[in-house]
Design a protein around this motif. Structure first.
Motif, PDB file in Angstrom:
ATOM      1  N   HIS A  89      27.027  26.410  46.382  1.00  0.00           N
ATOM      2  CA  HIS A  89      26.001  25.868  46.064  1.00  0.00           C
ATOM      3  C   HIS A  89      25.520  26.845  44.482  1.00  0.00           C
ATOM      4  CE1 HIS A  89      24.648  23.361  48.537  1.00  0.00           C
ATOM      5  NE2 HIS A  89      24.718  23.986  49.612  1.00  0.00           N
ATOM      6  N   THR A  90      26.144  27.602  44.472  1.00  0.00           N
ATOM      7  CA  THR A  90      25.576  28.854  43.226  1.00  0.00           C
ATOM      8  C   THR A  90      26.709  28.505  41.914  1.00  0.00           C
ATOM      9  OG1 THR A  90      26.343  30.469  44.052  1.00  0.00           O
ATOM     10  CG2 THR A  90      24.132  30.381  43.909  1.00  0.00           C
ATOM     11  N   ALA A  91      27.858  27.581  42.038  1.00  0.00           N
ATOM     12  CA  ALA A  91      28.856  27.540  41.011  1.00  0.00           C
ATOM     13  C   ALA A  91      28.108  26.590  39.931  1.00  0.00           C
ATOM     14  CB  ALA A  91      30.125  26.901  41.670  1.00  0.00           C
ATOM     15  N   PRO A  92      28.445  26.869  38.612  1.00  0.00           N
ATOM     16  CA  PRO A  92      28.091  26.046  37.474  1.00  0.00           C
ATOM     17  C   PRO A  92      28.524  24.525  37.957  1.00  0.00           C
ATOM     18  CG  PRO A  92      29.429  27.972  36.693  1.00  0.00           C
ATOM     19  CD  PRO A  92      29.521  27.774  38.270  1.00  0.00           C
ATOM     20  N   SER A  93      27.378  23.620  37.413  1.00  0.00           N
ATOM     21  CA  SER A  93      27.674  22.409  37.736  1.00  0.00           C
ATOM     22  C   SER A  93      27.141  21.232  36.756  1.00  0.00           C
ATOM     23  CB  SER A  93      26.980  21.865  39.319  1.00  0.00           C
ATOM     24  OG  SER A  93      26.436  20.597  39.268  1.00  0.00           O
ATOM     25  N   MET A  94      27.397  19.977  36.588  1.00  0.00           N
ATOM     26  CA  MET A  94      27.091  19.178  35.747  1.00  0.00           C
ATOM     27  C   MET A  94      25.595  18.792  35.872  1.00  0.00           C
ATOM     28  SD  MET A  94      29.508  19.320  33.661  1.00  0.00           S
ATOM     29  CE  MET A  94      28.517  17.882  32.416  1.00  0.00           C
ATOM     30  N   THR A  95      25.247  18.629  37.463  1.00  0.00           N
ATOM     31  CA  THR A  95      23.984  18.334  37.631  1.00  0.00           C
ATOM     32  C   THR A  95      22.816  19.086  37.188  1.00  0.00           C
ATOM     33  OG1 THR A  95      25.193  17.754  39.879  1.00  0.00           O
ATOM     34  CG2 THR A  95      22.805  17.109  39.756  1.00  0.00           C
ATOM     35  N   ALA A  96      21.824  18.582  36.660  1.00  0.00           N
ATOM     36  CA  ALA A  96      20.820  19.529  36.253  1.00  0.00           C
ATOM     37  C   ALA A  96      19.704  19.529  37.409  1.00  0.00           C
ATOM     38  CB  ALA A  96      20.262  19.102  34.896  1.00  0.00           C
ATOM     39  N   ALA A 155      21.336  19.489  43.898  1.00  0.00           N
ATOM     40  CA  ALA A 155      21.766  20.238  42.515  1.00  0.00           C
ATOM     41  C   ALA A 155      22.249  21.772  43.205  1.00  0.00           C
ATOM     42  CB  ALA A 155      20.717  20.040  41.710  1.00  0.00           C
ATOM     43  N   PRO A 156      22.648  22.546  42.270  1.00  0.00           N
ATOM     44  CA  PRO A 156      22.766  23.864  42.193  1.00  0.00           C
ATOM     45  C   PRO A 156      21.480  24.736  42.416  1.00  0.00           C
ATOM     46  CG  PRO A 156      24.223  23.339  40.457  1.00  0.00           C
ATOM     47  CD  PRO A 156      23.249  22.030  40.818  1.00  0.00           C
ATOM     48  N   PHE A 157      21.784  25.652  43.420  1.00  0.00           N
ATOM     49  CA  PHE A 157      20.572  26.480  43.525  1.00  0.00           C
ATOM     50  C   PHE A 157      20.020  27.163  42.169  1.00  0.00           C
ATOM     51  CE2 PHE A 157      22.290  28.362  47.974  1.00  0.00           C
ATOM     52  CZ  PHE A 157      22.152  26.998  48.483  1.00  0.00           C
ATOM     53  N   ILE A 158      18.767  27.265  41.940  1.00  0.00           N
ATOM     54  CA  ILE A 158      18.048  28.105  40.727  1.00  0.00           C
ATOM     55  C   ILE A 158      18.098  29.355  41.148  1.00  0.00           C
ATOM     56  CG2 ILE A 158      16.740  28.056  38.974  1.00  0.00           C
ATOM     57  CD1 ILE A 158      15.965  25.040  39.663  1.00  0.00           C
ATOM     58  N   ASP A 159      18.642  30.383  40.958  1.00  0.00           N
ATOM     59  CA  ASP A 159      18.365  31.878  41.558  1.00  0.00           C
ATOM     60  C   ASP A 159      17.853  32.671  40.455  1.00  0.00           C
ATOM     61  OD1 ASP A 159      18.395  34.249  42.786  1.00  0.00           O
ATOM     62  OD2 ASP A 159      20.610  34.137  43.144  1.00  0.00           O
ATOM     63  N   VAL A 160      16.490  32.843  40.296  1.00  0.00           N
ATOM     64  CA  VAL A 160      15.890  33.966  39.339  1.00  0.00           C
ATOM     65  C   VAL A 160      16.037  35.095  39.924  1.00  0.00           C
ATOM     66  CG1 VAL A 160      14.134  34.032  37.831  1.00  0.00           C
ATOM     67  CG2 VAL A 160      14.543  31.959  38.501  1.00  0.00           C
ATOM     68  N   TYR A 161      16.668  36.141  39.532  1.00  0.00           N
ATOM     69  CA  TYR A 161      16.889  37.466  40.186  1.00  0.00           C
ATOM     70  C   TYR A 161      17.336  38.295  39.014  1.00  0.00           C
ATOM     71  CZ  TYR A 161      19.351  40.070  44.036  1.00  0.00           C
ATOM     72  OH  TYR A 161      19.819  40.866  45.027  1.00  0.00           O
ATOM     73  N   PRO A 162      16.067  38.843  38.421  1.00  0.00           N
ATOM     74  CA  PRO A 162      16.409  39.546  37.293  1.00  0.00           C
ATOM     75  C   PRO A 162      17.190  41.137  37.670  1.00  0.00           C
ATOM     76  CG  PRO A 162      14.105  39.548  37.777  1.00  0.00           C
ATOM     77  CD  PRO A 162      14.587  38.468  38.706  1.00  0.00           C
ATOM     78  N   GLU A 163      16.849  41.428  38.696  1.00  0.00           N
ATOM     79  CA  GLU A 163      17.308  42.977  38.939  1.00  0.00           C
ATOM     80  C   GLU A 163      17.942  42.960  40.272  1.00  0.00           C
ATOM     81  OE1 GLU A 163      15.455  47.308  39.200  1.00  0.00           O
ATOM     82  OE2 GLU A 163      14.135  45.864  38.025  1.00  0.00           O
ATOM     83  N   PRO A 164      19.321  42.577  40.287  1.00  0.00           N
ATOM     84  CA  PRO A 164      19.746  42.395  41.635  1.00  0.00           C
ATOM     85  C   PRO A 164      19.845  43.627  42.507  1.00  0.00           C
ATOM     86  CG  PRO A 164      21.106  41.527  40.003  1.00  0.00           C
ATOM     87  CD  PRO A 164      20.175  42.390  39.462  1.00  0.00           C
ATOM     88  N   TYR A 165      19.904  43.480  43.890  1.00  0.00           N
ATOM     89  CA  TYR A 165      20.037  44.782  44.949  1.00  0.00           C
ATOM     90  C   TYR A 165      20.898  45.661  44.592  1.00  0.00           C
ATOM     91  CZ  TYR A 165      20.464  46.857  49.502  1.00  0.00           C
ATOM     92  OH  TYR A 165      20.454  47.484  50.499  1.00  0.00           O
ATOM     93  N   ALA A 166      20.525  46.918  44.188  1.00  0.00           N
ATOM     94  CA  ALA A 166      21.523  47.908  43.996  1.00  0.00           C
ATOM     95  C   ALA A 166      21.148  49.280  44.776  1.00  0.00           C
ATOM     96  CB  ALA A 166      21.364  47.959  42.758  1.00  0.00           C
ATOM     97  N   PRO A 167      21.562  49.259  46.225  1.00  0.00           N
ATOM     98  CA  PRO A 167      20.848  50.372  46.962  1.00  0.00           C
ATOM     99  C   PRO A 167      21.732  51.886  46.456  1.00  0.00           C
ATOM    100  CG  PRO A 167      22.752  48.938  47.867  1.00  0.00           C
ATOM    101  CD  PRO A 167      22.630  48.359  46.697  1.00  0.00           C
TER     102      PRO A 167
END
Ligand SMILES: [Zn+2]
Lengths: 363, 686
Positions: free
Chosen positions: B87-94, B283-295
């Protein structure tokens, strides 16, 4: 019967025994003695006369019979006299079955008894016993205990606030830790006695070994098991190498002192913001000794207190190095102990001050 | 948290009966609060502590069960990893929606996905599970978001795509006074610090708390935007509190959601949409995730485990427990380097890890030891011994101990304020508990009244407790006495208690605390003047400071507590703090007198308004040092005594430490005393 020695000593003795039966007063006894033993005109005197006149062949037997009769009469009269004397009230006698004159002596409040007992238990174990103030500032009641503003754990302790803050007590400022250097106004009723522990640590180096006892306040409605004011005892031990196992030993010792020999305690993991690890502590059900009953919901165990190892954030707040020192803490409701110990079913009774209740717990 | 056993068994193979599962989890930190049969299934109710939002889910509880029973756990993160990748892979579907986070401090991640749907009822199995767990089935799409929330603990929301202006999603702070009608139909006015999910035009949800009615999914909805996000706990908590609005979502967000789980939850929702025939993510998930989890890795030193717990835990168990809970533990020289999984928001320090190790290894293995003593204990609070002494005296004089609530009715407090303001509560439970007591006496009078209304005529009560004033706290002792002076006895004459019975007790207390109290007429503004009967009232002073009251409570004060009958109630209150501040000088023992004492009785005729204190004062100021005691042993008015006069008989005792006093000098001294009494007070010897 009239005096008639001719019936012989044996029958005379039967007559005497019968006459003695009915004697219940000193006067009657005196009359009887006269009738049987007087120098003249008595039964015994009659036998002596008979003996003097008797034929030599009869003399010996009659003499022995008369003497035995005399001894028997003297003996029996003496016994009866003593028996009569024993039933008589001596001069100035009183009725000792009347109730005594009791000096007034009040009854201790059951919560006061438990509070003193717990204080004694921990004094014996070398703890200092503190009471502290009942109104507190937010810092000492919450913040220093790892419960900053908006911490969800604050919901666990609904707080009663003062409409107008009260000036802080005139005590020397803390010598260490994060506490504001100018004492803060007191804004709330303490929700636990832990605030006192913070104040103590702020002013003293480890080791610490204390219990804080006293009233605490929460915004709980009155019901069978809750009152908005109740009493708490909280223990705190800080030093090098203090462990959770030390807490277990200490609480086992306390439970034994409160509830009797052979008590056991059980730790169940739990959560409190000011301890890590945290544990709720159960004791063996004091009603069924662990077999399972209604009081312990058939588990054999009864929850009695919350406890744990002091959270490093608390040490940081008071300026102790959490890498160097560890500590344990526990908190227990005194009402809860009293409810269990005496099988009281309604906690509100402790605050009604009904003498019919108070007089059940001893002086 | 209610969970069905059948649902748990989808994550862990646990054949054990529900009761045993509950019992064993209760000893590992999840207390079983309730157990209920549901057909051939079981509903288990666990009490989840505030630090464990991860256990507000079927999967979270199943993970704990897997650790306790040492079974493999089918982790959703692992099982759904493939779906997430797809679901998060780049895709042609907008994607047919745009997503923007304007408040990254309050929203660290927002995952959105567009799905085409056919709204209808959920399949029976899903509706049944939701119902068993206390969630009302609404429609297949809404039910799926709730199902994922219960299963994974991650809240989700569905917007009607058509009703989103833009179509856009903007995560932003609300405008002050901005309004929004929430799903429950209520219009809410928002504050500028609250986080909302808006579209291009207006707010469409209160972030993490509740969706808006305008963008609600309805029977005609054909396309939705699914939300799986992470909102800051403090923000959600403050908003939920301010709006008085709690939801399954807000309860989880305010304790802390799993930052890493947003895509997992979304993948699970997509799976369920297809599985139930409700629709499909297009369509692919839109994942707005500016600062990923970094424990931050935490260093766990091995000796620290036994150092804190007091029991050694074998290395293999340490690693087994941490790994099974989802931690990554790698050996280091002195212990382990541990990384916490995203759902363990409670993990910050080594002690947090030690708790995990300790509870799953088992607190039942703890030995019982005692902390060593390194130094003598610090002194205890001196008030404890002092209060105990006060209690002992009150008890010995027949008073039983009362303990009253420290908050009372403002109406009961007002007569006892002596001009000061009451210490009122900002949020009292009720009128009955509105202000902190300014005195212990209202509580004690209430207790006397309670006893009298329950058939006790003779009541003697005392209390040691804290009083409150705008300047702070003080500890006091209060006494109340009504009815007989001594218990009924066959030998004696009944007599009701009077003021002097109670005064005697107060004198004993003063003596015990070495505090020379004076009993003075109350001044106009004194507490004694407000609550005690005039002429039967005293203010107690110690070195010029008022430290208490003694007297008969006024009928008005007694009536305030519904006191039945008209019997007098005598009361006293003493400031223990003031008393103990004063006492303290070490007392030296005196040798016993070696010479006999001489006693003279003197009867005087006095004006009846003259106080005993004045007579006594005059005697003591004039007599020689050899006068060691003055006792008033009789006071009489009536036949043989002129109107307005009183006969007072005094016993004067003389004694010297150096010699035996002669009769002549004792007589002379007595005559001189009588002479002075005559001149200065008009006393006549009888
Ligand atoms: Zn039991």
């Amino acid at each position: 019967m009239r005096i008639n020695p001719s019936i012989g000593p044996d029958r005379a003795r039967a007559v005497f025994d019968e006459e003695l039966q009915g004697i219940t007063t000193d006067a009657a006894l005196r009359d009887l003695r006269h009738r049987w033993l007087a120098r003249s005109g008595s039964w015994v005197a009659g036998f002596m006369d008979l003996l003097a006149a008797a034929a030599p062949a009869e003399k010996k037997a009659l003499g022995r019979g008369a003497n035995e009769l005399k001894r028997h009469v003297e003996q029996a009269l003496g016994d009866r006299e003593a028996a009569l004397a024993a039933t008589k009230r001596p001069e100035g006698a009183v009725d000792i079955t009347l109730p005594g004159r009791q000096p007034s002596l009040g009854f201790r409040h059951p919560l006061s008894l438990i509070r003193e007992q717990i204080g004694d238990i921990f004094s014996r174990l070398g703890y200092q016993v503190l009471e502290g103030g009942e109104i507190e500032d937010d810092y000492h009641n919450f913040e220093a205990l790892n419960m900053p503003e908006e911490h969800p754990a604050r919901d666990m302790q609904d707080t009663l606030y003062l409409a107008t803050p009260v000036p802080p007590p005139a005590v020397p400022p803390p010598t260490r830790g994060r506490a504001p250097r100018t004492p803060q106004p007191l804004t709330l009723l303490r929700t636990h006695t832990s605030a006192m522990q913070i104040r103590q640590m702020e002013r003293h180096d480890p080791p610490v070994r204390l219990v804080a006892i006293g009233p605490v306040y929460r915004r709980d409605n009155l019901d069978l098991t809750h009152t908005p004011m109740f009493h708490q005892v909280e223990g705190l031990v800080v030093g090098r190498g203090i462990t959770l196992a030390d807490l277990k030993g200490t609480l086992t010792s306390m439970a034994t002192a409160l509830f009797g020999e052979g008590q056991q305690v059980r730790f169940r993991p739990s959560f409190f913001p000011y301890t890590e690890p945290s544990a709720e502590v159960d004791i063996r059900c004091i009603r069924c000794q662990g077999a399972g009953c209604a009081m312990c919901k058939r588990t054999g165990w009864i929850e009695i207190l919350g406890s744990g190892m002091v959270h490093p954030a608390v040490f940081e707040a008071v300026g102790y190095d959490p890498a160097e020192f560890t500590g344990f803490a526990f908190g227990m409701g005194i009402e809860r102990v009293a409810l269990l110990k005496w099988g009281v079913e309604d906690i509100r009774l402790f605050y009604e001050n009904d003498l019919r209740f108070l007089e059940q717990f001893g002086r | 948290m209610n969970v069905l056993l059948s649902w748990i068994r989808e994550f862990v193979d646990v054949a054990e009966p529900a009761e045993e599962i509950g019992r064993r989890l209760s000893l590992r930190g999840l207390a079983l609060e309730g157990l209920e049969a549901q057909g051939d299934d079981w509903l288990l109710d666990f009490d989840v502590t505030a630090n464990r939002p991860d256990c507000m889910s079927v999967a979270g509880i199943a993970r704990e069960i897997a650790v306790v029973f040492q079974r493999p756990f089918r982790a959703p993160h692992t099982r759904l990893a493939g779906a997430v990748r797809t679901h998060t892979a780049p895709s042609m579907t907008a994607p047919a929606v745009s997503i923007r986070i304007d408040a990254p401090d309050l929203c660290r991640r927002y995952v959105g996905a567009v799905a085409d749907v056919r709204i209808g009822p959920s399949p029976q199995w899903m509706a049944d599970r939701l119902t068993a767990c206390g969630v009302r089935p609404i429609s297949n799409v809404v039910d799926i978001t709730n199902y994922v929330l219960l299963e994974l603990g991650h809240p989700m929301h569905a917007f009607d795509h058509e009703r989103l202006a833009g179509p856009a999603i903007v995560v932003r702070r609300a405008a002050d006074q901005e309004t929004l009608t929430t799903l429950d139909g209520k219009a809410r006015t928002l504050r500028g610090d609250m986080l909302v999910i808006g579209d291009a035009a207006r707010a469409s949800a209160v972030a993490g708390v509740m969706g808006g009615a305008a963008s609600e999914v309805h029977s005609g909805t054909t396309r939705i935007v699914l939300e799986a996000a992470w909102f800051k706990p403090q923000s959600v908590r403050a908003t939920s509190k301010a709006l008085g609005l709690r939801s399954e979502a807000s309860m989880r967000f305010e304790r802390g959601a799993d930052l890493t789980a947003a895509t997992v939850a979304m993948a699970r929702a997509g799976e369920l949409l297809e599985q139930t025939g409700a629709g499909r993510i297009t369509a692919p998930f839109i994942d707005v995730y500016p600062e990923p989890y970094a424990p931050q890795p935490v260093h766990l030193a091995q000796p620290r485990i036994a150092g804190l717990l007091g029991m050694a835990v074998p290395e293999a168990d340490v690693e087994r427990i941490l790994t099974a809970l989802g931690f990554q533990a790698t050996r280091s020289e002195t212990g382990w380097r541990v990384i916490a999984p995203g759902w363990r928001v409670d993990q910050h320090r080594d002690v947090d890890l030690i708790e995990e190790i300790g509870r799953h290894f088992g607190f039942e293995h703890l030995p019982s030891t005692f902390p060593g003593v390194q130094q003598a204990p610090q002194p205890s609070d001196p008030r404890i011994a002092r209060d105990q002494r006060a209690r002992r005296i009150a008890l010995a004089r027949g008073f039983s101990e009362a303990i009253s609530f420290a908050f009372i009715d403002a109406r009961h407090a007002s007569p006892f304020l002596a001009g000061a303001a009451p210490v009122a509560l900002a949020n009292p439970l009720s009128e009955t508990f509105a202000v902190m007591r300014p005195s212990l006496l209202p509580g004690l009078l209430a207790a006397v009244s309670h006893n009298r209304r329950h058939g006790r005529r003779d009541v003697q009560l005392f209390e040691v407790g804290t009083r409150f004033s705008p300047s702070g706290e003080s500890r006091a002792l209060a006494l109340a006495w009504t009815g007989l002076a001594t218990p009924d006895h066959w030998s004696g004459q009944r007599r009701d208690v009077d003021l002097f019975d109670l005064k005697g007790v107060v004198e004993h207390l003063a003596e015990a605390f070495d505090a020379p109290l004076t009993f003075d007429l109350p001044a106009a503004h004194d507490l004694a003047a407000d609550v005690l009967v005039p002429g039967r009232a005293a203010t107690l002073h110690l070195a010029g400071t008022a430290v208490g009251v003694l007297g008969q409570a006024t009928p008005a004060v007694c009536d305030g507590h519904d006191m039945p009958g008209t019997d007098a109630t005598y009361v006293a209150e003493l400031d223990l703090d003031a008393l103990s501040r004063h006492s303290g000088a070490l007392r030296m023992a005196q040798p016993l007198p070696r010479f006999p004492a001489a006693v003279r009785d003197v009867a005087l005729l006095l004006d009846e308004h003259l106080s005993a204190a004045e007579v006594r004062g005059t005697i003591l100021s004039e007599a020689p040092d050899t006068l060691v005691s003055v006792v008033e042993f009789d006071r009489y008015q009536g036949t043989g005594i002129p109107e307005g006069k009183v006969s007072l008989a005094l016993r004067l005792t003389y004694q010297s430490r150096e010699r035996t006093l002669t009769d002549a000098e004792v007589d002379t001294a007595t005559d001189e005393v009588v002479g002075v009494l005559h001149i200065s007070l008009g006393a006549v010897r009888r």
